[in-house]
Design an enzyme around this catalytic site. Structure first.
Site, PDB file in Angstrom:
ATOM      1  N   THR A  88      -1.606  -0.978   3.063  1.00  0.00           N
ATOM      2  CA  THR A  88      -0.450  -1.867   3.231  1.00  0.00           C
ATOM      3  C   THR A  88       0.402  -1.343   4.386  1.00  0.00           C
ATOM      4  O   THR A  88       0.442  -0.140   4.618  1.00  0.00           O
ATOM      5  CB  THR A  88       0.373  -1.832   1.928  1.00  0.00           C
ATOM      6  N   ARG A 147      -3.508 -12.933  -8.072  1.00  0.00           N
ATOM      7  CA  ARG A 147      -2.669 -11.755  -8.378  1.00  0.00           C
ATOM      8  C   ARG A 147      -1.670 -11.512  -7.237  1.00  0.00           C
ATOM      9  O   ARG A 147      -2.003 -11.573  -6.070  1.00  0.00           O
ATOM     10  CB  ARG A 147      -3.571 -10.532  -8.561  1.00  0.00           C
ATOM     11  N   GLY A 158       1.182  -8.733  -5.869  1.00  0.00           N
ATOM     12  CA  GLY A 158       1.632  -7.351  -6.052  1.00  0.00           C
ATOM     13  C   GLY A 158       3.115  -7.188  -5.804  1.00  0.00           C
ATOM     14  O   GLY A 158       3.889  -8.150  -5.841  1.00  0.00           O
ATOM     15  N   ASP A 159       3.500  -5.952  -5.530  1.00  0.00           N
ATOM     16  CA  ASP A 159       4.921  -5.647  -5.333  1.00  0.00           C
ATOM     17  C   ASP A 159       5.427  -6.001  -3.933  1.00  0.00           C
ATOM     18  O   ASP A 159       6.621  -6.233  -3.744  1.00  0.00           O
ATOM     19  CB  ASP A 159       5.168  -4.149  -5.565  1.00  0.00           C
ATOM     20  N   THR A 191       4.353   1.297  -0.830  1.00  0.00           N
ATOM     21  CA  THR A 191       2.907   1.097  -0.839  1.00  0.00           C
ATOM     22  C   THR A 191       2.332   1.838  -2.034  1.00  0.00           C
ATOM     23  O   THR A 191       2.797   2.914  -2.381  1.00  0.00           O
ATOM     24  CB  THR A 191       2.258   1.605   0.462  1.00  0.00           C
ATOM     25  N   GLY A 192       1.340   1.228  -2.666  1.00  0.00           N
ATOM     26  CA  GLY A 192       0.744   1.887  -3.829  1.00  0.00           C
ATOM     27  C   GLY A 192       0.336   0.869  -4.867  1.00  0.00           C
ATOM     28  O   GLY A 192       0.210  -0.329  -4.564  1.00  0.00           O
ATOM     29  N   GLY A 224       0.713  -1.688  -7.039  1.00  0.00           N
ATOM     30  CA  GLY A 224       1.806  -2.647  -7.107  1.00  0.00           C
ATOM     31  C   GLY A 224       2.361  -2.948  -8.481  1.00  0.00           C
ATOM     32  O   GLY A 224       3.571  -3.143  -8.635  1.00  0.00           O
TER      33      GLY A 224
HETATM   34  N1  ASP Z   1       1.300  -2.302  -3.090  1.00  0.00           N
HETATM   35  C1  ASP Z   1       0.204  -3.139  -2.694  1.00  0.00           C
HETATM   36  C2  ASP Z   1      -0.110  -4.076  -3.825  1.00  0.00           C
HETATM   37  O1  ASP Z   1      -0.103  -3.675  -4.960  1.00  0.00           O
HETATM   38  C3  ASP Z   1      -1.020  -2.390  -2.334  1.00  0.00           C
HETATM   39  C4  ASP Z   1      -0.841  -1.184  -1.486  1.00  0.00           C
HETATM   40  O2  ASP Z   1       0.247  -0.835  -1.111  1.00  0.00           O
HETATM   41  O3  ASP Z   1      -1.834  -0.552  -1.196  1.00  0.00           O
HETATM   42  O4  ASP Z   1      -0.425  -5.209  -3.581  1.00  0.00           O
END
Ligand code: ASP
Length: 326
Positions: A193, A221, A223-224, A244-245, A247
């Site tokens: 991300t 879906r 995400g965050d 990032t991570g 979500g």
């Molecule tokens: N946070 C993002 C999501 O969950 C994915 C990512 O940051 O790698 O969609």
């Protein structure tokens, strides 16, 4: 006459002092970017590839800095930096985004302006070339904060943004990764991300995030990243944040807003607030990821609880810095 001269002299000294002290407190502009946190180790990434990532991060910093250095806004700077990363196939945003379980690219993005607290987001879009540009249009040219799917795509088209065939986002590397995840050869998807936070010379903060989401996510879906307060937040009173991570955890914990809230309610510094959330709160829940945060005085935090996070920053008058591993 002599008194007159003394008065002029006194005022001249006072004004010089005032200019100097204001200047000393003025952090100038700052831009911080990330290109995703994840299982990024020297074993998984060749030195050549690392060089490519670092080069792109530097280009993104340069794109945003150009705007800030000429007196442009933090919002324009974060958009420029994120767009450059969206166009680069190395990252999980725009071209090169990961595929969902159905083998499609569904993109999410958001922006927030720390001065006005206005925000915009798009989710699950498949034909908008620059999702972050669409997020900005939602903020600037609609009465809404978030638009999803076909409605968002139609809005972007009417706004004159570039619409592409979904095939534009395809890259062989992302497709191979999709096949690997599908065959359960590898179950930790690439996480790349992208995001940016900036402080401009007028003292305004802005944040932007753009992503293809989690690899092999279910169709629909979200995400965050497009959720204001989860993946993105900006408030001139406290800080600007891009996450990032994983979500789902970032949504449940309202991570980006929580950084700001801890600073405002608990008086924590940006380092304390974001460090606690990433390294204690999320870690204790088994949640992986990281964030970049920038406060109104130009202080930076870039914590992550994974093995690596593509990241970098530039401050007025300083050389840009980029990092990959811990
Ligand atoms: N946070 C993002 C999501 O969950 C994915 C990512 O940051 O790698 O969609």
């Amino acid at each position: 006459m002599f008194i007159m001269k003394q008065i002029v002299f006194f005022f001249a000294i006072a004004i010089t002092f005032l200019i100097q002290t204001t200047h000393a407190q003025d952090p100038g502009y700052v831009l911080v970017i990330h290109g995703g946190a994840g299982n990024i180790t020297p074993e998984r990434i060749t030195p050549e590839k690392q060089g490519l990532y670092e080069q792109k991060l530097k280009e993104a910093l340069a794109a945003g800095e150009k705007i800030l250095a000429s007196g442009g806004t933090a919002m324009d700077a974060v958009i420029a930096a994120v767009q450059l990363l969206e166009e680069c196939p190395l990252f999980n945003a725009g071209k090169g985004a990961v595929f969902n379980a159905d083998g499609k690219n569904e993109l999410d993005a958001s922006v927030m302006d720390g001065k006005t607290l206005k925000a915009g987001a798009v989710a699950g879009v498949m034909t908008i070339k620059s999702p972050v540009a669409a997020a900005r249009r939602v903020m600037d040219s609609s009465a809404h904060v978030m638009m999803a799917g076909r409605g968002a795509e139609e809005f972007a088209r009417v706004q004159g943004l570039e619409i592409v065939d979904p095939a534009y986002f395809y890259t062989e590397e992302s497709w191979k990764e999709y096949l690997k995840v599908k065959a359960k050869i590898e179950n930790q998807g690439r996480k790349g991300t992208v995001g940016a936070v900036a402080l401009d010379e007028q003292g305004n903060l802005a944040a932007a995030t753009s992503t293809g989401g989690m690899s092999y996510k279910k169709y629909g879906r979200i995400g965050d990243s497009p959720v204001i307060g989860a993946g993105t937040y900006a408030n001139n009173e406290s800080c600007a944040v891009s996450c990032t991570g994983h979500g789902e955890f970032f949504i449940r914990n309202s991570v980006a807003f929580d950084v700001s809230a801890r600073m405002l309610y608990l008086g924590e510094t940006v380092e304390q607030a974001s460090g606690f959330i990433i390294n204690e709160k999320l870690r204790s829940q088994g949640a992986t990821g990281g964030l970049i945060a920038l406060d109104k005085d130009g202080n930076i935090a870039m914590p992550f609880n994974t093995s690596g996070m593509f990241r970098g920053y530039v401050k007025k008058g300083e050389k840009p810095q980029v990092y990959v591993f811990r």
